[in-house]
Design a protein around this motif. Structure first.
Motif, PDB file in Angstrom:
ATOM      1  N   GLU A 706      20.535  62.075  74.018  1.00  0.00           N
ATOM      2  CA  GLU A 706      19.463  62.951  73.966  1.00  0.00           C
ATOM      3  C   GLU A 706      18.401  62.572  72.780  1.00  0.00           C
ATOM      4  OE1 GLU A 706      18.728  64.583  76.604  1.00  0.00           O
ATOM      5  OE2 GLU A 706      20.679  64.194  77.568  1.00  0.00           O
ATOM      6  N   THR A 707      18.911  61.098  72.219  1.00  0.00           N
ATOM      7  CA  THR A 707      18.331  60.971  71.014  1.00  0.00           C
ATOM      8  C   THR A 707      17.244  59.711  71.254  1.00  0.00           C
ATOM      9  OG1 THR A 707      20.006  59.380  70.216  1.00  0.00           O
ATOM     10  CG2 THR A 707      20.058  61.718  69.332  1.00  0.00           C
ATOM     11  N   SER A 804      16.513  63.996  67.811  1.00  0.00           N
ATOM     12  CA  SER A 804      16.735  64.787  68.990  1.00  0.00           C
ATOM     13  C   SER A 804      15.520  65.447  69.384  1.00  0.00           C
ATOM     14  CB  SER A 804      17.898  65.527  69.196  1.00  0.00           C
ATOM     15  OG  SER A 804      17.705  66.554  68.087  1.00  0.00           O
ATOM     16  N   GLN A 805      15.117  65.936  70.471  1.00  0.00           N
ATOM     17  CA  GLN A 805      14.105  66.605  71.136  1.00  0.00           C
ATOM     18  C   GLN A 805      13.930  68.015  70.267  1.00  0.00           C
ATOM     19  OE1 GLN A 805      11.406  65.975  72.837  1.00  0.00           O
ATOM     20  NE2 GLN A 805      12.179  63.994  72.836  1.00  0.00           N
ATOM     21  N   SER A 806      15.245  68.730  69.747  1.00  0.00           N
ATOM     22  CA  SER A 806      15.259  69.834  69.211  1.00  0.00           C
ATOM     23  C   SER A 806      14.631  69.831  67.836  1.00  0.00           C
ATOM     24  CB  SER A 806      16.784  70.250  69.186  1.00  0.00           C
ATOM     25  OG  SER A 806      17.719  69.466  68.254  1.00  0.00           O
ATOM     26  N   GLN A 807      14.672  68.436  67.241  1.00  0.00           N
ATOM     27  CA  GLN A 807      14.122  68.531  65.986  1.00  0.00           C
ATOM     28  C   GLN A 807      12.712  68.307  65.885  1.00  0.00           C
ATOM     29  OE1 GLN A 807      16.823  65.083  65.244  1.00  0.00           O
ATOM     30  NE2 GLN A 807      16.939  65.960  63.063  1.00  0.00           N
ATOM     31  N   GLN A 809       8.706  69.092  66.691  1.00  0.00           N
ATOM     32  CA  GLN A 809       7.872  70.183  67.516  1.00  0.00           C
ATOM     33  C   GLN A 809       6.526  69.478  67.541  1.00  0.00           C
ATOM     34  OE1 GLN A 809       8.040  73.470  64.423  1.00  0.00           O
ATOM     35  NE2 GLN A 809      10.179  73.124  63.917  1.00  0.00           N
ATOM     36  N   ALA A 827       8.641  66.388  62.933  1.00  0.00           N
ATOM     37  CA  ALA A 827      10.107  66.427  62.943  1.00  0.00           C
ATOM     38  C   ALA A 827      10.739  66.907  61.525  1.00  0.00           C
ATOM     39  CB  ALA A 827      10.636  64.776  63.305  1.00  0.00           C
ATOM     40  N   ASN A 828      11.693  68.050  62.015  1.00  0.00           N
ATOM     41  CA  ASN A 828      12.246  68.550  60.887  1.00  0.00           C
ATOM     42  C   ASN A 828      13.613  67.783  60.624  1.00  0.00           C
ATOM     43  OD1 ASN A 828      13.228  70.031  58.812  1.00  0.00           O
ATOM     44  ND2 ASN A 828      13.707  71.758  60.345  1.00  0.00           N
TER      45      ASN A 828
END
Length: 865
Positions: A706-707, A804-807, A809, A827-828
């Motif tokens: 997912e990256t 990843s998508q979670s990183q 915003q 991206a965090n």
């Protein structure tokens, strides 16, 4: 036997340099292995240029560091050799005046006349014995005083157990046959199996009319004692250096370590060389020889000062104790000074960073190529290899920077040590000079005529003229005094030596030291005025030394003698002698020296704007120095950094010693310029604007389903990223054709391979105020789906992480008036350091759309105007 080898031939003794060299060799081996693996794996990274460039620059720094390591030790030896010979010659200069004056002493004449007439009585012998004892008490530099009659027979000496001089000694005939102001000879005499060394000064004693030679007077200088004093103050117990004094035949006549360099040994000496290697007793020494510079025309006996150190110990010094207490920020700035470092040296860190930047560019392109064209299994191996290539470059760059820092600190520490050394020399010269003044005033107070005349109830005009005549004669021999004054028991001036001050005769002295003079208890006592302005020196600052004149019966004080030190030219000469010298033995431009009192008032200065008598506030720490203590630091004055060495006076022999009631702590400070503050700040500011590639593939290698991989870069200090699939490569700026009608952020058209592409100047589009185009690079971006291909000017390259998508915003509206901002998301990056934790993500489309939009806005604005 001696030789002066090339610096490279001494390389085996440079421990610190060799440690760096070993680390460089290890990295070179790593480069060899990585080059082979890169070739086999096809990473797309070219390293040969990097390896060659790092090797060249490493060798260059090692060469400079070797030279400065040698220079540091040679400079220390040079300073020691300089002091050995020149301090001695200064001392001996005073002896040449002593013998000429003492040979005119009335008591000595009377004794010889009674001896020649066969009329010597016990009282005559007692008187001459007391006279000699009093002289030696004042002038403790003499170990014996010997008197010969006209036939060369020794008739009296201070120390009867000394047999260095005996009847018919050759120096008697030399003195009788010479018209010179003194005879100076060095003798070695073996007594009971021991060698005694004596430096003897001789002069004929003549009758008052000068026609008859009555005898010869000899002063025996404490040669061994004096050299031991010089060596002890110059060479500490943990110093491997050896100080020696050589005669005209290069024989060792004094040694600080007779076990290594024994007396009588013959050494090579090369005063014309900056340094040389001497082999003695199976050991090699680094040596420096110095001739006397002379003092007021006196060159000394023709001896040489030499300092030497065993080669195996010569380069083991550390700079930690020299620079550890220096403000790190100040030291960092000074180490960027163009005054003390050439551009080639100052640019070495930039060159190393540029080489690493080139390597990072190659590795960055290699990662882009791997991401876009290589399968996953091969990609992971290649990326790991690229990571190691970049890390090896970073390690090489770090070692080069450490070597350069060591090089810079070596140069600065030499300047700090030199300043401190010359400050010690300055107070040593001052105390030795003023020691003589304390001796002179006490001895002249014992002059028979002064005692006899002042003991009378009334002095006639002729009596006063006689006193003036004696003072004038003394002053003609001792030119360090502006005036000599004799006053009676009431403090009224009886006579002066300098006609300019004749108006003082008959007037009472009001100075406070006059009262202290009357309180002296013995012939060893003396008083010194404060360093202050006085009418006795035409309103200028000086010291006045005074001693009481006692009645011939020794029971009462009948007056006093005051000697006015000619401080202005004398201190000026001292300061001139201790100004740091450059490689051509010329004073370092901009350097200056200051003597400061315990109350922080200026006693003397070689810089005109530092006025005598004013407070000196530049180095307040000197107020805490105890006698004999030193410090070195970096100070700022008048937009200039200075290496400052300070040393508090510690006296000489008994002068200001434990048994001396006189105390006067003087601190000498030597200021050596290190560079202009504004020039250094400008250079540092300019260098801070340069952003080299910060690519470190050590970070963010975690690959997952997912990256997505992003290529990052910097525009100014803004960290941005774009998907690697939209990046072709990064390349240096080539020929760029500007478009006159284009917006400022459209840099122009650039030839790329077989086509021409537009180039966006992202820094200008984002409104960066300061942007240096000399170091920018061009990323070639392509979005095939939208038929976009253009160049993007960036300041530096960054990492290539997997995100990843979670990183990520999305950023729909982050800035007000955000039409000029091409960012689509933030991206965090938690794994990165705090400074780089926020990454602005862009796309090829967002970059192009913002550029087109900004261009349209500008065009509309122009149309309206």
């Amino acid at each position: 036997m001696y030789k002066q080898p090339l610096t490279e031939e001494l390389a085996s003794h440079f421990k610190k340099v060799n440690d760096f060299r070993a680390r460089i060799y290890q990295l070179q081996n790593a480069w060899d292995s990585l080059a082979l693996l890169a070739q086999l794996s096809g990473t797309g990274s070219e390293m040969e240029h990097t390896r060659s460039a790092f090797n060249t620059i490493s060798n260059d720094v090692l060469h400079h560091l070797s030279n400065e390591t040698l220079h540091k030790t040679a400079a220390q030896l040079s300073s020691k050799a300089f002091v050995i010979i020149n301090l001695l010659v200064r001392n001996l200069f005073e002896r040449t005046a002593d013998i000429g004056f003492f040979a005119t002493d009335d008591d000595v004449r009377d004794f010889l006349q009674h001896h020649a007439a066969g009329a010597l009585e016990a009282r005559h012998t007692d008187n001459i014995a007391i006279r000699f004892q009093e002289y030696q008490k004042k002038y403790t530099v003499y170990e014996n005083i010997v008197l010969f009659d006209a036939q060369g027979k020794l008739i009296h000496q201070l120390e009867s157990d000394q047999t260095t001089l005996d009847d018919q000694h050759p120096i008697v005939a030399l003195a009788q046959q010479s018209d010179a102001p003194y005879i100076e000879r060095f003798y070695e005499t073996e007594i009971n199996g021991r060698t005694y060394k004596s430096l003897v000064y001789a002069h004929t004693v003549r009758s008052r009319d000068g026609r008859t030679v009555l005898g010869v007077l000899c002063l025996c200088f404490k040669f061994v004692n004096e050299l031991d004093t010089i060596f002890r103050n110059l060479i500490s117990h943990d110093d491997w250096a050896i100080g020696v004094l050589l005669d005209e035949q290069r024989h060792v006549i004094a040694s600080s370590d007779a076990y290594q360099i024994p007396l009588g040994a013959t050494l090579c000496a090369e005063p014309a060389q900056d340094w040389f290697i001497c082999r003695f007793s199976g050991r090699e020494y680094l040596c420096v020889t110095k001739q006397s510079e002379g003092y007021q025309g006196y060159l000394g006996p023709g001896w040489l000062g030499q300092a030497m150190i065993p080669l195996e110990q010569a380069f083991n010094h550390t700079m930690r104790e020299v620079v550890e207490h220096i403000d790190p920020d100040v030291l960092r700035k000074v180490m960027r000074s163009p005054l003390i470092f050439s551009d080639s040296l100052l640019n070495i860190p930039k060159q190393a960073a540029s080489i690493q930047s080139k390597l990072n560019q190659s590795v960055w392109n290699g990662n882009i190529w791997q991401s876009n064209y290589v399968d996953t299994q091969q990609k992971n191996f290649s990326k790991t290899l690229l990571c190691e290539i970049s890390n090896t470059g970073h390690k090489t760059q770090q070692i080069i920077e450490q070597m350069v820092s060591e090089l810079y600190q070596t140069v600065v520490s030499v300047m700090l040590e030199n300043s401190s050394f010359y400050a010690q020399l300055a107070v040593d010269i001052m105390d030795r000079n003023l020691y003589e003044r304390a001796n002179d005033v006490r001895w002249w107070a014992l002059t028979y005529s002064f005692r006899a005349l002042l003991g009378q109830n009334h002095l006639s005009v002729d009596d006063k003229k006689k006193v003036s005549s004696i003072l004038g004669y003394i002053n003609s021999l001792y030119t360090v005094y502006d005036n000599l004054i004799v006053f009676d028991r009431k403090g009224e001036v009886i006579a002066v030596s300098n006609h300019r001050y004749e108006a003082l005769v008959g007037t009472p002295l009001q100075e406070e030291w006059v009262g202290r003079t009357r309180s002296c208890q013995s012939t060893q006592d003396y008083v010194v005025s404060r360093f202050e302005q006085t009418a006795l020196y035409e309103g200028k600052h000086t010291y006045v030394y005074a001693a009481p004149v006692r009645h011939l019966d020794g029971n009462s004080i009948v007056g006093g003698i005051a000697i006015v030190f000619d401080s202005a030219p004398q201190f000026e000469a001292m300061l001139k002698d201790v100004v740091p010298k450059d490689g051509d033995n010329l004073p370092v431009a901009g350097s200056f020296t200051v003597f400061v009192s315990e109350q922080s008032h200026v006693i003397a200065s070689s810089r005109r704007d530092i006025v005598v008598g004013n407070s000196f506030e530049l180095m307040p720490a000197i107020g805490k120095l105890q006698e004999g203590e030193q410090l070195f630091d970096i100070a700022v004055d008048q937009n200039t950094y200075y290496a400052v060495g300070a040393h508090a006076a510690y006296g000489y022999r008994e002068y200001k010693g434990p048994q001396d009631s006189y105390r006067n702590k003087v601190v000498a400070m030597i200021f050596t310029p290190l560079g202009k503050v504004d020039e250094i700040n400008q250079r540092i500011s300019a260098e801070s604007q340069i952003i080299h590639n910060k690519f470190n593939p050590n970070l963010f290698l975690e690959y997952g389903q997912e990256t997505q991989e992003y290529a990052t870069f910097y525009v100014g200090n803004t960290w941005m990223g774009i998907e690697t699939r939209h990046v072709l490569e990064v390349c240096d700026e080539g020929q760029l054709r500007t478009l006159p009608a284009a917006a400022p952020f459209i840099a122009g058209m650039h030839a790329y391979r077989d086509e021409v592409i537009p180039v966006i100047d992202l820094a200008r589009m984002l409104g960066h105020a300061h942007y240096f185009t000399d170091y920018r690079q061009m990323i070639v971006i392509e979005d095939k789906a939208r038929n976009l291909k253009f160049g993007l000017f960036v300041s530096a390259l960054g990492e290539i992480p997997y995100l990843s998508q979670s990183q990520i915003q999305p950023m729909h509206s982050l800035f007000k008036g955000g039409s000029h901002n091409p960012g689509i998301a933030i991206a965090n990056i938690a794994q990165a350091d705090a400074h780089h934790s926020m990454l602005t993500l862009v796309t090829a489309e967002s970059l192009w759309q913002k550029a087109v939009a900004r261009h349209a806005v500008q065009a509309d604005a122009l149309a309206v105007s």
